[in-house]
Every structure is written in C-alpha cells, then in structure tokens.
Design a protein around this motif. Structure first.
Motif, PDB file in Angstrom:
ATOM      1  N   ARG A 140       0.818  -1.221   0.000  1.00  0.00           N
ATOM      2  CA  ARG A 140       0.000   0.000   0.000  1.00  0.00           C
ATOM      3  C   ARG A 140       0.848   1.265   0.000  1.00  0.00           C
ATOM      4  O   ARG A 140       0.507   2.266  -0.626  1.00  0.00           O
ATOM      5  N   GLN A 141       1.954   1.228   0.693  1.00  0.00           N
ATOM      6  CA  GLN A 141       2.803   2.408   0.804  1.00  0.00           C
ATOM      7  C   GLN A 141       3.765   2.553  -0.369  1.00  0.00           C
ATOM      8  O   GLN A 141       4.506   3.528  -0.432  1.00  0.00           O
ATOM      9  N   GLY A 142       3.744   1.585  -1.269  1.00  0.00           N
ATOM     10  CA  GLY A 142       4.551   1.716  -2.475  1.00  0.00           C
ATOM     11  C   GLY A 142       5.992   1.276  -2.346  1.00  0.00           C
ATOM     12  O   GLY A 142       6.814   1.555  -3.227  1.00  0.00           O
ATOM     13  N   PHE A 143       6.326   0.562  -1.263  1.00  0.00           N
ATOM     14  CA  PHE A 143       7.703   0.122  -1.097  1.00  0.00           C
ATOM     15  C   PHE A 143       7.992  -1.184  -1.842  1.00  0.00           C
ATOM     16  O   PHE A 143       9.144  -1.586  -1.967  1.00  0.00           O
ATOM     17  N   GLY A 144       6.957  -1.852  -2.317  1.00  0.00           N
ATOM     18  CA  GLY A 144       7.159  -3.098  -3.037  1.00  0.00           C
ATOM     19  C   GLY A 144       5.843  -3.647  -3.531  1.00  0.00           C
ATOM     20  O   GLY A 144       4.836  -2.945  -3.571  1.00  0.00           O
ATOM     21  N   ARG A 145       5.863  -4.918  -3.905  1.00  0.00           N
ATOM     22  CA  ARG A 145       4.654  -5.550  -4.426  1.00  0.00           C
ATOM     23  C   ARG A 145       4.583  -6.980  -3.924  1.00  0.00           C
ATOM     24  O   ARG A 145       5.595  -7.617  -3.650  1.00  0.00           O
ATOM     25  N   ILE A 146       3.354  -7.475  -3.815  1.00  0.00           N
ATOM     26  CA  ILE A 146       3.117  -8.864  -3.468  1.00  0.00           C
ATOM     27  C   ILE A 146       2.929  -9.642  -4.761  1.00  0.00           C
ATOM     28  O   ILE A 146       2.097  -9.286  -5.593  1.00  0.00           O
TER      29      ILE A 146
END
Length: 207
Positions: A96-102
């Motif tokens: 959600r915070q844009g630090f990565g992806r699932i």
C-alpha cells in the motif's frame, strides 16, 4: 559508493523457534534481526532490490528499513495463494505504501507442492538476481539454498553464519560452485553486520 544497478538480492531468512528450532541450535534471534536489518539497508542504499518469501517474522523488518530509506518499489514479496487469507498487515502495508509488491503464486497441490512452486517462481523468475543471502532459519533456508543451486547455479549463495540457525550449517558457494575469495568467507563469519553487509554489497556490485 557501491551500485547494484537495480539488480535483485534474494533474502532467505527467518527466526528459528519451538521444537523444530532445536535442530538448528545455537542461534540468536536478536542477531538474526540485526543481520537482516543491516543487509536490507545496505542493498537499498546501493540501489538494489530485495526478493523474499514474505516470512511473517521478517517482513516487518524489511518494511521498516524500506520506509526509513523511503525506498519505493524496492521489495518483491512472494506469497503462495494458499496463504492469501493469512497475509499479514505489515506485508499489505508494504504494498500500500509503495515500497514493493506482493507476487502471488497459485496453489497446485499440498503445502509442500505450493511452497515448491512459490520458491521456483521466486528464484527462477528474477533474471537479474545478483546473489542469494541466508540468515538464521530452519528447514526452509536449507530448501531455498538447494533451489538456488538447482535453478540459478551462476548465482553466489552466501550464508551469514554468525546468527546461527540453518544458515550456519551451509557452506558458501561462488558462481557455478567456484570458491569465493577468502575475504568474502571471512565477512560471512563476522558478527559485525553493518560492515559485513556493506562489504558484501560492494563485492557483489563489482562482480
């Protein structure tokens, strides 16, 4: 300054615990956390990316370091769909915070088969993988070490031994099984985690 040029580092880490953890003694949970934090910080600072299996005890550490560095899209978290309903809030916050992806992988059978597929896609699906690092852990660390050797033999496998756990039982392997320089082997045994992480990242950036 070391520059990984957006290449990926596989992080295989967890905290040994419970009856299963008896097999992997000695280990130091605080040292596992310190080593993971130092490594993630060094990789992000060097313009690298983290790839890992989203272990619920490790994800909060990675999230905190990524947030401290304001590192956007720096982490790929692989999760089997078998655990879709068990994805932790720190993992969801990471995305959600844009630090990565699932990155979700499908269910294909029982737990062992689903984890095997997740690891195969995680390890085989990162064409720019520069190295795999192993910290603490139990059986899953041993499995991922073997998967890297099978799927990506040109990728160095670097277990950080000082925190103990399964990683301390592994022998470091250079690309295609070649010996590693003596100084690299020395870093992998050292408990000076910020220095170890900085030196390993510098070595990988220059490799």
């Amino acid at each position: 300054m070391a520059d990984l040029r957006d290449r990926a580092i596989l992080l295989s880490a967890s905290f040994p615990s419970g009856e299963r953890g008896e097999r992997f003694k000695p280990y130091d949970a605080d040292a596992v956390a310190d080593a993971v934090t130092a490594l993630v910080s060094a990789v992000i600072t060097a313009n690298g990316r983290l790839v890992f299996g989203g272990h619920p005890t490790i994800t909060p550490l990675v999230l905190r370091v990524a947030a401290d560095h304001d590192a956007r899209n720096a982490v790929d978290v692989y999760q089997s769909d078998e655990f879709r309903d068990q994805i932790t809030e720190p993992t969801r916050d990471l995305e959600r915070q844009g630090f990565g992806r699932i990155v979700a992988t499908p269910t294909v059978g029982d737990l062992r088969e689903n984890l095997a597929l997740m690891r195969r896609e995680m390890i085989g699906g990162s064409p720019d993988l520069a190295a795999a690092l192993f910290i603490g852990g139990m059986e899953g660390i041993l499995d991922e070490f073997d998967w890297v050797g099978e799927l990506r033999p040109s990728v160095p496998r670097l277990p950080i031994a000082a925190p103990g756990g399964a990683a301390a039982m592994l022998s470091a392997q250079g690309p295609d099984g070649r010996p590693l320089p003596p100084e690299v082997l020395g870093w992998l045994r050292s408990p000076r985690y910020p220095l170890v992480s900085a030196e390993l990242v510098r070595y990988l950036a220059e490799a």
